[in-house]
Design an enzyme around this catalytic site. Structure first.
Site, short mmCIF file in Angstrom:
data_model
loop_
_atom_site.label_atom_id
_atom_site.label_comp_id
_atom_site.label_asym_id
_atom_site.label_seq_id
_atom_site.Cartn_x
_atom_site.Cartn_y
_atom_site.Cartn_z
N HIS A 119 -3.82 -5.57 1.09
CA HIS A 119 -3.57 -5.94 2.49
C HIS A 119 -4.04 -7.38 2.71
CE1 HIS A 119 -2.50 -1.91 3.82
NE2 HIS A 119 -3.56 -1.43 3.19
N CYS A 138 0.83 -1.20 0.00
CA CYS A 138 0.00 0.00 0.00
C CYS A 138 0.87 1.26 0.00
CB CYS A 138 -0.98 -0.04 1.16
SG CYS A 138 -2.41 1.06 0.94
#
Length: 485
Positions: free
Chosen positions: A428, A332
């Site tokens: 994630h 991310c």
């Protein structure tokens, strides 16, 4: 049936784990249970079944209830972006950015939305287990409160106060909370729990009775130090101390602790691997030169954290690691940092501007107001995975021609450098997938990925519930929930 709320004598007394444990204990009694936290502050978030986001602690509590996480379980989430500003998320969606002083006024109208979420959950189950935030003893924050007594009184939910004996002074903490509360607030508390006790509980029997006598509240039990908590997703970026190099036969995985680190529990599945030593590197220390893999974690403020990374000299460590041909994984915000440039023309994270990235992936990121929130499934490193995206902005460039992952809907994600050692992804939860974890560790020269992370977490929740059932009057808590809420 009803509800019961756990509030604490302070922060970090173990409310989140106790709520998860009680949820599982109630489920084991055949009850339908839902977790609820009116207001949370955390950069560790999860994507819900309805496409919103909530605190990771509430997502874990939903797992304890054996239900899917839903945005109603944490209707107000504050995600710190800087020392005095936070992103406000309501019912799983971003509402804007607030200064710390602004939130006091902004939260007043949020109580109705909090109560609406709570009532929807009440209709779905037998018991709602509610978690407070911080402590009701912070009476300077009482006006307009929606997290503790403001919610409890508005919803009519009975409260149990949790004290942490491990930090010392638990008698003063419980009795002192009683002393500072407004009488109407104190009347909401029906008893207390002592948490994190080490040793022989008989040694605290006198203290326990003294708390009952001084507070006028009954005790519901003394919960021992719960070893199984170590197998749950982390609530904090715990600093794992190193003593010398990694043990023989193990490889070192290092992750720098950035000021606005988020979703650091992405790394927790590595703790299952006997061939891996995971080290969270605090400010002031170099990234170990012997690391086989550096993971750059998620960040709530990519540009600011990139500046902090450089201030620590970690960019030098990362480049040296890359020159040695060792692996780097950016997740991310960490993926954004690995690119050539991060631009924030609209001032999403701070003042408008742009900064150079680490330049290890041939991509650039442009931050924008739209937030991507979705669950995904696909394939990466020749392994199946599921996970979730939670980010602002888009990343593109020539490096995207070598994607890290391909989603089942045909989209691609992330990038891998031509040498195959630098990898970036927006997803994630990647490492919670045993096959993908095995594939990544194979690149480091070790065999791994044999254990099911979700099964390990579920077993830990059962172990915590069993300890609670042994040491807490669970039947009395069920009766309390039935009588109120």
């Amino acid at each position: 049936m009803g509800a019961v709320m756990l509030q604490g004598t302070g922060s970090d007394v173990g409310k989140s784990v106790l709520v998860a444990g009680l949820c599982r204990a109630f489920v084991r009694r055949g009850l339908a249970v839902r977790p609820f936290k009116p207001q949370n502050m955390s950069n560790n978030a999860a994507v819900t079944i309805d496409g919103g986001e909530i605190g990771r602690a509430q997502a874990l509590q939903a797992i304890a209830c054996r239900v899917e996480p839903h945005s109603d379980m944490n209707p107000v989430l504050l995600k710190p972006q800087a020392d005095r500003t936070s992103q406000l998320v309501v019912h799983g969606r971003v509402r804007g950015t607030l200064g710390s002083a602004d939130f006091r006024e902004a939260r007043r109208p949020l109580l109705d939305e909090v109560l609406a979420s709570y009532r929807r959950l009440r209709e779905q189950c037998d018991i709602v287990v509610v978690e407070g935030a911080g402590s009701p003893a912070e009476i300077n924050l009482r006006a307009g409160d929606i997290a503790n007594m403001g919610f409890a009184r508005a919803a009519g939910v009975p409260v149990v106060l949790v004290g942490d004996i491990d930090r010392g002074g638990v008698i003063a903490a419980v009795v002192g909370t009683r002393a500072v509360l407004d009488p109407a607030d104190a009347a909401m508390i029906h008893g207390f729990l002592i948490n994190k006790f080490r040793g022989d509980p008989a040694l605290f029997e006198d203290g326990y009775r003294q708390i009952e006598a001084l507070s006028g509240w009954r005790g519901f039990g003394v919960v021992p130090w719960l070893a199984a908590t170590a197998r749950l997703p982390s609530e904090d970026a715990v600093i794992l101390e190193r003593r010398g190099g990694p043990a023989e036969g193990r490889v070192l995985v290092a992750c720098p602790i950035l000021p606005r680190i988020s979703n650091f529990d992405d790394l927790d599945p590595l703790k299952l691997e006997p061939g891996v030593e995971l080290v969270m590197v605090p400010p002031g220390r170099p990234i170990p030169a012997e690391a086989a893999l550096i993971v750059l974690p998620g960040s709530k403020a990519t540009i600011a954290d990139l500046a902090a990374l450089r201030a620590e000299g970690w960019d030098i460590d990362i480049r040296a690691h890359h020159r040695r041909g060792r692996a780097i994984l950016g997740l991310c915000g960490g993926y954004q940092m690995l690119g050539r440039r991060v631009a924030d023309p609209e001032g999403i994270e701070g003042p408008p501007g742009a900064v150079d990235g680490l330049g290890l992936l041939d991509v650039e990121t442009r931050l924008s107001p739209a937030k991507t929130l979705r669950r995904v499934e696909g394939e990466a490193l020749d392994a199946r995975f599921d996970g979730y995206e939670m980010h602002v902005g888009e990343t593109d460039g020539p490096g995207r021609a070598r994607p890290f992952a391909r989603f089942d809907d045909g989209r691609t994600d992330g990038a891998i450098d031509p040498g195959g050692t630098v990898m970036g992804s927006y997803v994630h939860g990647l490492l919670a997938n045993a096959d993908l974890r095995r594939a990544l560790l194979a690149r480091l020269g070790i065999e791994g990925g044999g254990r099911d992370y979700a099964a390990s977490v579920d077993a830990a929740l059962d172990a915590i519930a069993e300890e609670i059932e042994r040491h807490v009057d669970v039947d009395a808590l069920v009766a309390l929930a039935q009588a109120g809420g």
